[in-house]
Design a protein around this motif. Structure first.
Motif, PDB file in Angstrom:
ATOM      1  N   VAL A  80       0.744  -1.087  -0.205  1.00  0.00           N
ATOM      2  CA  VAL A  80       0.347   0.088  -0.089  1.00  0.00           C
ATOM      3  C   VAL A  80       1.177   1.614   0.248  1.00  0.00           C
ATOM      4  O   VAL A  80       0.398   2.137  -1.004  1.00  0.00           O
ATOM      5  CB  VAL A  80      -0.835   0.338   1.300  1.00  0.00           C
ATOM      6  CG1 VAL A  80      -2.044   1.435   1.135  1.00  0.00           C
ATOM      7  CG2 VAL A  80      -2.125  -1.348   1.211  1.00  0.00           C
ATOM      8  N   PHE A  81       2.179   1.355   0.910  1.00  0.00           N
ATOM      9  CA  PHE A  81       3.000   2.558   1.194  1.00  0.00           C
ATOM     10  C   PHE A  81       4.218   2.264   0.400  1.00  0.00           C
ATOM     11  O   PHE A  81       4.699   4.084  -0.033  1.00  0.00           O
ATOM     12  CB  PHE A  81       2.585   2.487   2.555  1.00  0.00           C
ATOM     13  CG  PHE A  81       1.767   3.349   2.888  1.00  0.00           C
ATOM     14  CD1 PHE A  81       0.694   4.051   4.038  1.00  0.00           C
ATOM     15  CD2 PHE A  81       1.069   1.822   4.613  1.00  0.00           C
ATOM     16  CE1 PHE A  81      -0.005   4.039   4.299  1.00  0.00           C
ATOM     17  CE2 PHE A  81      -0.323   2.063   4.630  1.00  0.00           C
ATOM     18  CZ  PHE A  81      -0.949   3.044   5.020  1.00  0.00           C
ATOM     19  N   ARG A  82       4.478   0.995  -0.231  1.00  0.00           N
ATOM     20  CA  ARG A  82       5.693   1.707  -0.754  1.00  0.00           C
ATOM     21  C   ARG A  82       6.844   1.764  -0.006  1.00  0.00           C
ATOM     22  O   ARG A  82       8.004   2.048  -0.752  1.00  0.00           O
ATOM     23  CB  ARG A  82       5.189   2.335  -2.258  1.00  0.00           C
ATOM     24  CG  ARG A  82       4.391   1.789  -2.963  1.00  0.00           C
ATOM     25  CD  ARG A  82       4.551   0.707  -3.473  1.00  0.00           C
ATOM     26  NE  ARG A  82       3.491   0.486  -4.631  1.00  0.00           N
ATOM     27  CZ  ARG A  82       3.025  -0.832  -5.326  1.00  0.00           C
ATOM     28  NH1 ARG A  82       4.047  -1.970  -5.493  1.00  0.00           N
ATOM     29  NH2 ARG A  82       1.703  -0.447  -6.311  1.00  0.00           N
ATOM     30  N   HIS A  83       7.473   1.754   0.873  1.00  0.00           N
ATOM     31  CA  HIS A  83       8.016   2.007   1.985  1.00  0.00           C
ATOM     32  C   HIS A  83       8.946   1.263   1.747  1.00  0.00           C
ATOM     33  O   HIS A  83       8.993   0.185   1.730  1.00  0.00           O
ATOM     34  CB  HIS A  83       7.353   1.635   3.167  1.00  0.00           C
ATOM     35  CG  HIS A  83       8.089   2.274   4.480  1.00  0.00           C
ATOM     36  ND1 HIS A  83       9.681   1.572   4.927  1.00  0.00           N
ATOM     37  CD2 HIS A  83       7.960   3.629   5.448  1.00  0.00           C
ATOM     38  CE1 HIS A  83      10.599   2.820   5.570  1.00  0.00           C
ATOM     39  NE2 HIS A  83       9.739   3.976   6.136  1.00  0.00           N
ATOM     40  N   PRO A  84      10.228   2.019   1.310  1.00  0.00           N
ATOM     41  CA  PRO A  84      11.516   0.898   0.913  1.00  0.00           C
ATOM     42  C   PRO A  84      12.698   0.202   2.042  1.00  0.00           C
ATOM     43  O   PRO A  84      12.643  -1.239   1.864  1.00  0.00           O
ATOM     44  CB  PRO A  84      12.434   2.296   0.453  1.00  0.00           C
ATOM     45  CG  PRO A  84      11.916   3.603   2.215  1.00  0.00           C
ATOM     46  CD  PRO A  84      10.310   3.136   1.579  1.00  0.00           C
ATOM     47  N   LEU A  85      11.900   0.441   3.209  1.00  0.00           N
ATOM     48  CA  LEU A  85      12.318  -0.553   4.155  1.00  0.00           C
ATOM     49  C   LEU A  85      10.896  -2.193   4.554  1.00  0.00           C
ATOM     50  O   LEU A  85      11.521  -2.454   5.148  1.00  0.00           O
ATOM     51  CB  LEU A  85      12.637   0.221   5.276  1.00  0.00           C
ATOM     52  CG  LEU A  85      13.908   0.505   5.448  1.00  0.00           C
ATOM     53  CD1 LEU A  85      14.369   1.735   6.406  1.00  0.00           C
ATOM     54  CD2 LEU A  85      15.396  -0.180   4.987  1.00  0.00           C
ATOM     55  N   ALA A  86       9.483  -1.848   4.886  1.00  0.00           N
ATOM     56  CA  ALA A  86       9.035  -2.671   4.188  1.00  0.00           C
ATOM     57  C   ALA A  86       9.375  -4.301   4.425  1.00  0.00           C
ATOM     58  O   ALA A  86       8.822  -4.463   5.043  1.00  0.00           O
ATOM     59  CB  ALA A  86       7.782  -2.731   4.107  1.00  0.00           C
ATOM     60  N   ASP A  87       9.324  -4.430   2.935  1.00  0.00           N
ATOM     61  CA  ASP A  87       9.617  -5.566   2.875  1.00  0.00           C
ATOM     62  C   ASP A  87      11.170  -6.395   3.884  1.00  0.00           C
ATOM     63  O   ASP A  87      11.285  -7.127   3.368  1.00  0.00           O
ATOM     64  CB  ASP A  87      10.495  -5.909   1.338  1.00  0.00           C
ATOM     65  CG  ASP A  87      11.162  -4.965   0.341  1.00  0.00           C
ATOM     66  OD1 ASP A  87      11.596  -3.943   1.136  1.00  0.00           O
ATOM     67  OD2 ASP A  87      11.746  -5.119  -0.966  1.00  0.00           O
ATOM     68  N   VAL A  88      12.015  -5.097   3.414  1.00  0.00           N
ATOM     69  CA  VAL A  88      13.473  -5.406   4.796  1.00  0.00           C
ATOM     70  C   VAL A  88      13.125  -6.512   6.001  1.00  0.00           C
ATOM     71  O   VAL A  88      13.578  -7.617   6.500  1.00  0.00           O
ATOM     72  CB  VAL A  88      14.351  -3.903   3.764  1.00  0.00           C
ATOM     73  CG1 VAL A  88      16.091  -4.827   5.649  1.00  0.00           C
ATOM     74  CG2 VAL A  88      14.970  -3.854   2.862  1.00  0.00           C
TER      75      VAL A  88
END
Length: 244
Positions: A80-88
């Motif tokens: 949803v938010f495309r946070h660059p550290l979310a999948d990390v």
């Protein structure tokens, strides 16, 4: 520092470098206090000394579920938010969650043998936790199979959100079905039913395990950020070499 600033991996790495020594020290102190409490805790009048398996089993079960819940929040951050550290954060949590869930299953089996006369029964609580462990293994395989971290992160986020449906089943299975597993005795609307002599070291051990998880998770996130930077540099070098 605002939370949005942590979207910058460089700022995140600086924060982790400052926080990790303090977290590690806090975890060591918490374990020292918890172990002293566990050694001084009395045996149960029915279960005897085997009740002390609870001091490993309960924190492991809590962290297995907590980790999946945290990964579900990270999955929303990815999709949803495309946070660059979310999948990390999600990728770093998978092996930790799998390890704690495995420890929960093993300690539960060792506890179940003297109490139930068997290491395993297809009880609703046990089966739903086993399903969560299998899904952890599926996520591990997914992250290792898909080379592109962006594609892997999106696929893993979807699987994580699907697996989140299992969390309320794990939590309320002892209330919805007639199971061998005992009902909740700590988190209850009418308060804990465990004597303070056992409850206090149990809570201390849970805090110690949680601090350990946070420290290991931040260290794993740091390693993943650095790993992705190395991957990007290698791709750029390969492109430059082809262009030359």
């Amino acid at each position: 520092m605002a939370w949005i600033d942590l979207a910058n991996p460089t700022r995140f790495l600086r924060l982790v470098d400052r926080a990790l020594p303090w977290l590690a020290a806090a975890a060591v102190l918490a374990f020292a206090y918890a172990v002293v409490g566990v050694l001084g805790a009395p045996d149960d009048y029915q279960q005897g000394a085997t009740v002390k398996i609870m001091f490993v089993h309960v924190p492991s079960a809590w962290l297995g579920m907590f980790c999946w819940g945290m990964m579900s929040v990270s999955a929303l951050g990815t999709l949803v938010f495309r946070h660059p550290l979310a999948d990390v954060a999600a990728k770093a949590a998978v092996p930790l969650g799998a390890s704690f869930t495995f420890l929960c299953l093993v300690s539960g089996a060792l506890w179940g043998k003297p109490m139930w006369g068997t290491y395993w029964v297809w009880d609703a609580r046990l089966t739903s936790v086993l399903v969560m462990f299998v899904m952890y293994l599926g996520l591990l395989a997914l992250w290792r199979t898909v080379e592109d971290p962006i594609r892997a992160g999106r696929a893993a986020a979807i699987l994580t959100l699907v697996g989140a449906l299992n969390l309320p089943i794990i939590k309320f299975s002892v209330d919805w079905w007639n199971t061998l597993h005992q009902p909740a005795s700590v988190v209850r609307l009418d308060g804990p039913t465990i004597h303070p002599s056992i409850l206090v070291p149990l809570l201390a051990m849970t805090i110690a395990f949680t601090l350990l998880f946070v420290a290991l998770h931040l260290a794993a996130m740091r390693n993943e950020v650095l790993r992705r930077r190395v991957r990007t540099l290698r791709l750029l070098q390969a492109q430059t070499a082809r262009g030359a």
